[in-house]
Design a protein around this motif. Structure first.
Motif, PDB file in Angstrom:
ATOM      1  N   ARG A 256       0.832  -1.207   0.000  1.00 52.77           N
ATOM      2  CA  ARG A 256       0.000   0.000   0.000  1.00 52.77           C
ATOM      3  C   ARG A 256       0.869   1.261   0.000  1.00 52.77           C
TER       4      ARG A 256
ATOM      5  N   VAL B 197      -6.711  -3.669   0.099  1.00 53.87           N
ATOM      6  CA  VAL B 197      -6.119  -4.260   1.306  1.00 53.87           C
ATOM      7  C   VAL B 197      -7.131  -5.137   2.015  1.00 53.87           C
TER       8      VAL B 197
ATOM      9  N   THR C  51      -4.547  -0.398  -3.587  1.00 54.33           N
ATOM     10  CA  THR C  51      -5.315   0.673  -2.946  1.00 54.33           C
ATOM     11  C   THR C  51      -5.759   0.220  -1.550  1.00 54.33           C
ATOM     12  N   ALA C  52      -6.283   1.195  -0.794  1.00 54.08           N
ATOM     13  CA  ALA C  52      -6.767   0.867   0.538  1.00 54.08           C
ATOM     14  C   ALA C  52      -7.932  -0.116   0.479  1.00 54.08           C
TER      15      ALA C  52
END
Length: 315
Positions: A304, A314, A310-311
């Motif tokens: 990340r 995750v 991307t978040a």
């Protein structure tokens, strides 16, 4: 019509403008105007003045009776006007030869920025006050000694010293107050030197890096201040590494400084190696599930930060 206002004074002209909700610096009053005078005549007379010819608007707002046959008129000018650059009287050009008096509002005195500070500095200066003129005798032409008697001068000088001490105290308080915002507490970084093995009062680089990344996101200061705060927490050889980078790139950002330290003291895996390590992760024999998840999160967080995922990915 408002109640009679005979011979308006400067403060009354100011209050008159405020009552009509007109900026006082844009107004003036004309006294001793014949009651049958047309507004157009007053406007034309004002525009005869060189500084009012180009005024955006000249409008007669209201009139107040003074005495029989005369009134006072409040006029709005579409610009700031000053008494020294505007007419003091008006000739209306009537057959009766009416000459009217112009009255300007008494505007509040605005103190200049830092004027009180400057005055305090002047008062606080350790100067030797001169004796009052009344103490000088008629024979001062014959002698240069013009000092007052000691019994009189002592209280005079003592009072001046007390005033200067008070002024200095106020100056110190003002300086402390002005410096307060710059000394505001902020979340400081932990010390890092890059020394191996890691000293007892420091943390491993990966822990320090994680903490620093979070703090950088919280700081709302300028880029210059961020760079200064990073440098103040470093010790050699880490500080030397960054100083060399700054010498080569004067416009380096705080995040770029952090990346420089990553290449010097952190993991050197590229994106491909990180992805391979992620796909090869598996739970070890006897390993708690929570520990396994932490290892997964560590790799995901590294990806990340490298902007590989991307978040949302995750999760």
């Amino acid at each position: 019509m408002s109640p009679p206002l005979p011979y308006p004074s400067r403060p009354e002209v100011y209050d008159w403008a405020v009552e009509l909700q007109v900026p006082p610096p844009h107004t003036l009053a004309v006294r001793r105007v014949p009651v049958d005078t047309l507004s157009l005549s007053i406007q034309m007379a004002l525009r005869q003045h060189p500084n009012l010819r180009e005024a955006a608007t000249i409008e007669v707002l209201e009139q107040h009776l003074e005495d029989e046959g005369y009134c006072s008129v409040l006029v709005s000018i579409g610009q700031n006007i000053t008494e020294d650059q505007s007419p003091s009287s008006l000739w209306l050009g009537r057959s009766t030869g009416s000459c009217c008096i112009v009255v300007y509002p008494e505007l509040p005195i605005k103190s200049e920025p830092h004027s009180s500070h400057m005055n305090l500095e002047e008062v606080a200066m350790p100067i030797s006050p001169s004796p009052p003129e009344s103490y000088c005798r008629a024979d001062r032409a014959a002698t240069s000694d013009c000092s007052p008697p000691s019994s009189i001068a002592q209280p005079f000088f003592k009072f001046g010293d007390e005033i200067r001490m008070l002024a200095q105290t106020l100056l110190d308080m003002g300086a402390a107050k002005s410096e307060a915002p710059t000394q505001q507490q902020y979340r400081k970084l932990k010390i890092f030197s890059g020394t191996k093995p890691t000293p007892t009062d420091e943390e491993a680089f990966e822990v320090w890096r994680e903490y620093t990344s979070q703090v950088l996101e919280e700081w709302t200061c300028s880029e210059l201040v961020k760079r200064q705060r990073i440098m103040e927490c470093l010790r050699p050889p880490a500080s030397t590494t960054l100083q060399m980078a700054k010498d080569q790139h004067a416009d380096v950002t705080a995040h770029q400084m952090l990346e420089t330290l990553v290449w010097a003291y952190g993991r050197t895996e590229d994106i491909g190696q990180l992805m391979k390590r992620y796909y090869n992760l598996c739970q070890k024999d006897g390993e708690e599930l929570s520990d396994f998840l932490q290892r997964i999160q560590a790799v995901l967080w590294e990806l990340r930060k490298r902007k590989r995922i991307t978040a949302a990915e995750v999760d």
